[in-house]
Enzyme design. Structure first.
Site, mmCIF file in Angstrom:
data_model
loop_
_atom_site.group_PDB
_atom_site.id
_atom_site.type_symbol
_atom_site.label_atom_id
_atom_site.label_comp_id
_atom_site.label_asym_id
_atom_site.label_seq_id
_atom_site.Cartn_x
_atom_site.Cartn_y
_atom_site.Cartn_z
ATOM 1 N N PHE A 1 1.318 -8.725 -0.480
ATOM 2 C CA PHE A 1 1.033 -7.881 -1.620
ATOM 3 C C PHE A 1 2.017 -6.887 -1.909
ATOM 4 C CE2 PHE A 1 -0.729 -4.565 -4.621
ATOM 5 C CZ PHE A 1 -1.259 -5.355 -5.432
ATOM 6 N N ASP B 1 8.615 -3.584 2.461
ATOM 7 C CA ASP B 1 7.692 -2.906 1.673
ATOM 8 C C ASP B 1 6.977 -1.914 2.299
ATOM 9 O OD1 ASP B 1 5.603 -1.980 0.012
ATOM 10 O OD2 ASP B 1 5.259 -4.414 -0.923
ATOM 11 N N LYS C 1 2.677 5.141 -3.068
ATOM 12 C CA LYS C 1 1.197 5.650 -2.516
ATOM 13 C C LYS C 1 1.167 7.100 -2.139
ATOM 14 C CE LYS C 1 -1.446 1.459 -2.410
ATOM 15 N NZ LYS C 1 -0.838 -0.005 -2.432
HETATM 16 C C1 LIG Z 1 -0.508 -0.779 -3.353
HETATM 17 C C2 LIG Z 1 0.661 -1.541 -2.847
HETATM 18 C C3 LIG Z 1 1.751 -1.919 -3.843
HETATM 19 C C4 LIG Z 1 1.847 -1.810 -5.068
HETATM 20 O O1 LIG Z 1 1.722 -0.294 -5.575
HETATM 21 P P1 LIG Z 1 1.373 0.226 -7.040
HETATM 22 O O2 LIG Z 1 1.543 1.498 -7.039
HETATM 23 O O3 LIG Z 1 -0.324 -0.119 -7.210
HETATM 24 O O4 LIG Z 1 2.166 -0.398 -7.984
HETATM 25 C C5 LIG Z 1 3.052 -2.638 -3.354
HETATM 26 N N1 LIG Z 1 3.051 -2.868 -2.120
HETATM 27 C C6 LIG Z 1 2.248 -2.679 -1.180
HETATM 28 C C7 LIG Z 1 2.297 -3.009 0.501
HETATM 29 C C8 LIG Z 1 0.941 -1.865 -1.499
HETATM 30 O O5 LIG Z 1 -0.071 -1.673 -0.804
#
Ligand SMILES: *Cc1c(COP(=O)(O)O)cnc(C)c1O
Length: 386
Positions: free
Chosen positions: A138, A223, A252
Site C-alpha cells: 500500500f 516506504d 503519518k
Molecule cells: C498510510 C500509508 C500511505 C499513504 O499515506 P497517506 O498519508 O494516507 O497519503 C502510504 N504508504 C504506507 C505504507 C502507508 O501506511
C-alpha cells in the site's frame, strides 16, 4: 451538535468514500484516551492509523503548536523557514538520508520518491523508467501511488494506470530477480506491510534485494510512512537490518497529527532534483515542521522509541499466548481467522479502539507512550471477550 445530527450532515454532504463509520465522535483526548462529549472514554490502540505517536494532547506538542500558531502559520517555500531547516537537519542527522523534501501526506511523499527515482535515471540518460513493488503493498491514493500499490481493488476503477509498474510476491528472491529488466529504475518496499495486514519482509530478502539493486543501478526505496518514526522500536524500520535504502519516505507519525510527509534520500540521488523539478505550496510550512520538531523533542525527552521497542516486545509476548502475532515493536497484527471484525467490534463496545484487516487480522498500533499497565488492561479485556 449531537452525533445523530453529525451523521445526518455527513450522509447529506460528505462523499461516501468511508461508508458507515463507527458510530462515535470524539471531542477531546489526553494521553492514551479519547473522550466523547458525554465523557465516555476509549483507550486508543490504533492512534488514528499510526499517526498519533505521542497520544493525544501531548504537552510538548500542544505547547509548541500554540506558540507557533500565535506567531505564524505559513509563508511558502519562497522564503527560508527555520523549523523546516531544523527538521530537515534532524532527519538527516539521524538517518542514512543526506537531503529531505517536505510535503503533506504519505501518498505525496511516495509520489515525490517516484519522481526522484525517475528523474535520477532520466538525467543519467540510461532509459530506466520502470518500478517494481510488492503484492499486497500500500503506497497511497494518488494515481501514481495507486499504480504502485499491489492490490487490484484500489486500481481497477482507475485504469489506465501509470505505466511501468510490476508487482512481486514478498520474501521470494527468485521472483524479484525474475522481475528485474534492463528498464528497472527502482523498487519500492514497505519493510513491514501495514495496510494489508502486517506482513514482515525478512532481513535476508531485503539484503538480497539491496544486492540486486546495487549491482544493476536500481534505486531501493523504502516506504516507511507507517513503519517509521519509532513505531517498530527503531526510528525507521530499515535500522533493524544492515540494509540501507537510497530513498525512504515518512509521513503519518512525523507530525504527531499535523499533516506532513517527507522524501528522504542519499545525496547521489537527491541531487537529481534541480530548482524547478519538484515543489509544493504547503510542504514544510512553519506549523507542520514545528510539529515534527516537537515529536522528536518528545521522543528524546521521554525515550519513546526505546519504549516502543520494550512495550512492543512485551505486548507481543502477551498476545502470542492468545493467538499468532506478526509485526515488530508497536506495529502488530494478530491472526483471528474469520473473527477479527467481530473481536474489533467487541473491543470497541468495551471502550478499546483497534483495527481489523479483512476478517482475519486484528491490527494494533498504539501510541508510543503506551505503558505496561495499558497493555495489561487491554490483554485482560481481549481475553474476557474471547
Ligand atoms: C498510510 C500509508 C500511505 C499513504 O499515506 P497517506 O498519508 O494516507 O497519503 C502510504 N504508504 C504506507 C505504507 C502507508 O501506511
Amino acid at each position: 451538535m449531537q452525533l445523530q445530527e453529525v451523521i445526518a450532515f455527513d450522509k447529506h454532504s460528505y462523499m461516501n468514500t468511508f461508508g458507515d463509520r463507527l458510530p462515535v465522535m470524539f471531542t477531546h483526548g489526553r494521553g492514551m484516551s479519547l473522550y466523547t462529549e458525554e465523557g465516555k472514554e476509549y483507550k486508543d490502540f490504533f492512534a488514528g492509523i499510526a499517526v498519533s505517536a505521542l497520544g493525544h494532547a501531548h504537552p510538548i506538542l500542544t505547547k509548541a503548536l500554540h506558540a507557533q500558531v500565535d506567531k505564524l502559520l505559513h509563508t511558502s517555500s519562497l522564503y527560508y523557514i527555520e523549523a523546516q531547516a531544523k527538521l530537515a537537519k534532524t532527519l538527516t542527522d539521524r538517518t542514512v538520508a543526506d537531503k529531505v523534501f517536505f510535503c503533506n501526506s504519505g501518498a505525496e511523499a511516495n509520489e515525490g520518491a517516484i519522481k526522484l527515482a525517475k528523474i535520477y535515471h532520466y538525467k543519467k540518460g540510461d532509459g530506466k523508467t520502470d518500478i517494481i513493488t510488492a503484492n499486497r503493498s500500500f503506497h497511497g491514493r494518488t494515481l501514481a501511488t495507486v499504480s504502485a500499490t499491489g492490490q487490484e481493488k484500489y486500481q481497477k476503477p482507475y485504469a489506465p494506470l501509470m505505466p511501468g509498474f510490476s508487482h512481486v510476491p514478498i520474501n521470494d528472491i527468485a521472483a524479484f530477480q525474475a522481475a528485474v529488466t534492463p528498464k528497472t529504475a527502482a523498487v519500492i518496499l514497505e519493510p513491514i506491510q501495514g495496510e494489508s495486514g502486517v506482513h514482515v519482509l525478512t532481513d535476508e530478502y531485503l539484503q538480497a534485494v539491496r544486492d540486486i539493486c546495487t549491482k544493476n543501478d536500481i534505486l531501493l526505496i523504502f516506504d516507511e510512512v507507517q513503519t517509521g518514526m519509532g513505531r517498530t522500536g527503531k526510528l525507521f524500520a530499515y535500522m533493524h537490518t544492515p540494509v540501507l535504502p537510497d530513498i525512504f519516505t515518512s509521513a503519518k507519525a512525523l507530525g504527531g497529527g499535523v499533516p506532513i510527509g517527507a522524501v528522504c534520500a542519499q545525496d547521489f540521488v537527491a541531487k537529481a532534483f534541480s530548482p524547478g523539478d519538484h515543489g509544493g505550496t504547503f510542504g514544510g510550512n512553519p506549523l507542520a515542521c514545528t510539529a515534527g520538531l516537537a515529536v522528536f523533542e518528545a521522543f528524546d525527552k521521554e525515550g519513546l522509541v526505546e519504549n516502543a521497542a520494550e512495550m512492543g516486545t512485551y505486548f507481543q509476548t502477551c498476545l502470542s499466548a492468545i493467538a499468532p502475532v506478526r509485526g515488530r515493536g508497536l506495529m502488530l497484527g494478530v491472526a483471528f481467522p474469520g473473527r477479527a471484525k467481530e473481536i474489533a467490534g467487541a473491543l470497541f463496545a468495551h471502550g478499546y479502539l483497534v483495527g481489523a484487516v479483512g476478517d482475519d487480522t486484528l491490527r494494533i498500533l498504539p501510541p508510543l507512550i503506551v505503558t505496561k499497565e495499558d497493555i495489561d488492561l487491554f490483554v485482560k479485556e481481549l481475553k474476557e471477550i474471547l
